[in-house]
Design a protein around this motif. Structure first.
Motif, PDB file in Angstrom:
ATOM      1  N   GLY A  40       0.774  -1.198  -0.010  1.00 45.43           N
ATOM      2  CA  GLY A  40      -0.141  -0.099   0.098  1.00 45.43           C
ATOM      3  C   GLY A  40       0.702   0.957   0.093  1.00 45.43           C
ATOM      4  O   GLY A  40       2.149   1.273  -0.188  1.00 45.43           O
ATOM      5  N   PRO A  41       0.305   2.371   0.058  1.00 43.13           N
ATOM      6  CA  PRO A  41      -1.269   2.546   0.296  1.00 43.13           C
ATOM      7  C   PRO A  41      -1.823   2.244  -0.934  1.00 43.13           C
ATOM      8  O   PRO A  41      -1.419   2.326  -2.308  1.00 43.13           O
ATOM      9  N   ILE A  42      -3.050   1.742  -0.852  1.00 37.92           N
ATOM     10  CA  ILE A  42      -4.026   1.347  -1.961  1.00 37.92           C
ATOM     11  C   ILE A  42      -5.433   2.325  -1.912  1.00 37.92           C
ATOM     12  O   ILE A  42      -6.011   2.192  -0.838  1.00 37.92           O
ATOM     13  N   GLY A  43      -5.811   3.069  -3.001  1.00 37.32           N
ATOM     14  CA  GLY A  43      -6.899   3.684  -2.980  1.00 37.32           C
ATOM     15  C   GLY A  43      -8.225   2.970  -3.113  1.00 37.32           C
ATOM     16  O   GLY A  43      -8.408   1.747  -3.584  1.00 37.32           O
ATOM     17  N   TRP A  44      -9.208   3.466  -2.124  1.00 38.33           N
ATOM     18  CA  TRP A  44     -10.393   2.404  -2.140  1.00 38.33           C
ATOM     19  C   TRP A  44     -10.867   2.338  -3.538  1.00 38.33           C
ATOM     20  O   TRP A  44     -11.428   1.422  -3.941  1.00 38.33           O
ATOM     21  N   ASN A  45     -10.943   3.433  -4.335  1.00 41.84           N
ATOM     22  CA  ASN A  45     -11.388   3.384  -5.670  1.00 41.84           C
ATOM     23  C   ASN A  45     -10.555   2.526  -6.598  1.00 41.84           C
ATOM     24  O   ASN A  45     -11.296   2.234  -7.917  1.00 41.84           O
ATOM     25  N   ALA A  46      -9.589   1.837  -6.318  1.00 47.21           N
ATOM     26  CA  ALA A  46      -8.788   1.013  -7.050  1.00 47.21           C
ATOM     27  C   ALA A  46      -9.335  -0.364  -6.960  1.00 47.21           C
ATOM     28  O   ALA A  46      -9.162  -1.524  -7.535  1.00 47.21           O
ATOM     29  N   LEU A  47     -10.049  -0.753  -5.892  1.00 49.82           N
ATOM     30  CA  LEU A  47     -10.646  -2.017  -5.592  1.00 49.82           C
ATOM     31  C   LEU A  47     -11.740  -2.362  -6.396  1.00 49.82           C
ATOM     32  O   LEU A  47     -12.825  -1.582  -7.022  1.00 49.82           O
TER      33      LEU A  47
END
Length: 360
Positions: A40-47
């Motif tokens: 991460g960090p991983i954006g919520w919109n990437a899921l």
């Protein structure tokens, strides 16, 4: 805040090892942390929601094939609120709802149908005349020896055509040996009269009204509209595919709009008036065909004219009502010319038989 029943598992898409990290979240996204490191960090919109697996909710990443995140148990509200919803029907439908999507699709479909039905009217005027001529030549060429050339017949037909063609359109009018009561305008100013129509007619005046009508379609450039509407845009986009018989059958099956038929009738009546040919005979011809239709039924191939040129009492009355008392009418052809035209096929020993697959 701890959530004992909340479980997290993770595959990084590279090692194939199932990891059990902690999920550290904030408003922008999250990071997965365990004793092997962090992701991460991983954006919520990437899921991307992948659906359930063993009771857990599974997510992937748009740009990392094989990457998986599984969440089980009671997912904390602050995390659940940021997770993408599973797609039930597809992204667009899920975003706006099934019923709204159905309504939007209905509106789009209605628009597409309107454009498809209206497109021939917009496209036909822009079809190059050279293309129309090539298409017409291809269809005419496929008649293969069925055009008639009995003594004096073509000369008589040419004389009648000149009388009804005051605008001097480049026309080619021929008679073909086909057992149908019909006449058809082809692309490129070509008109074919089937000899069965000549046999059913009582005079050249009757044929003059039919020929004037077909010339009206050529004059108004209705032919390509009918062909495009019946055969589709492949005629233009696909070019000369070799299926000229299919195009010919499409023209036989095509119907012009009511406005186009009325305009062609008006053009015929105007041409006959200038040539001082009475329209009353054509009205009688229509009345006779209508009576034959009732007696023989629509299945009769002799009445093909009725399917491609629907008759009505209004059309019959239109021709009859345009007879003027102050015009000294004359026969469309002399007796000898008419007899030569009627016998143009029977007096031609070299003409072939019926059209076989044409018109079936």
């Amino acid at each position: 805040m701890e959530h004992p029943s909340f479980t997290v598992w993770h595959y990084d898409g590279e090692t194939g090892i199932r990891r059990l990290p902690r999920l550290v979240a904030d408003d922008a996204g999250f990071t997965l942390v365990d004793d092997q490191g962090s992701d991460g960090p991983i954006g919520w919109n990437a899921l991307v929601a992948r659906g359930p697996s063993g009771g857990d909710t599974v997510y992937g990443l748009k740009d990392r094939p094989g990457w998986r995140l599984g969440l089980g148990g009671a997912i904390p509200e602050e995390i659940a609120a940021r997770l993408p919803r599973p797609e039930r029907y597809g992204g667009f439908i899920d975003r706006i709802g099934l019923w709204r999507a159905a309504a939007a699709c209905a509106v789009v479909a209605t628009g597409v149908v309107f454009v498809v039905m209206s497109a021939p009217r917009w496209i036909a005027p822009h079809v190059p005349p050279s293309f129309e001529r090539k298409l017409g030549d291809a269809i005419v060429g496929d008649f293969g020896g069925r055009f008639c050339d009995g003594p004096g017949g073509q000369a008589a037909l040419d004389a009648l055509t000149r009388e009804l063609n005051p605008k001097a359109l480049p026309l080619e009018v021929r008679v073909a040996r086909v057992p149908m009561v019909n006449a058809v305008a082809l692309p490129g100013g070509k008109i074919v009269i089937f000899d069965q129509l000549l046999k059913e007619a009582n005079s050249a005046d009757e044929v003059a009204g039919v020929l004037g009508h077909e010339i009206g379609h050529v004059q108004n450039r209705d032919v390509m509209q009918a062909l495009l509407r019946q055969a589709g845009l492949s005629v233009i986009l696909g070019g000369m595919s070799g299926d000229v018989g299919g195009y010919f059958n499409a023209l036989l099956a095509a119907t012009y709009s009511r406005d186009a038929e009325r305009a062609a009738d008006d053009a015929s009546i105007a041409a006959m008036k200038r040539a001082r040919i009475s329209p009353v005979a054509t009205a009688g011809f229509f009345a006779r065909l209508g009576k034959m239709e009732k007696e023989l039924g629509k299945a009769s191939i002799a009445l093909n004219y009725l399917s491609s040129h629907p008759l009505s009492g209004d059309r019959e009355r239109l021709f009859a009502s345009n007879a003027a008392k102050d015009i000294a009418y004359r026969p469309a052809l002399t007796r000898d010319q008419w007899e030569a035209l009627v016998d143009i096929c029977s007096n031609d020993p070299d003409v072939k038989g019926d059209m076989g697959w044409f018109g079936r």
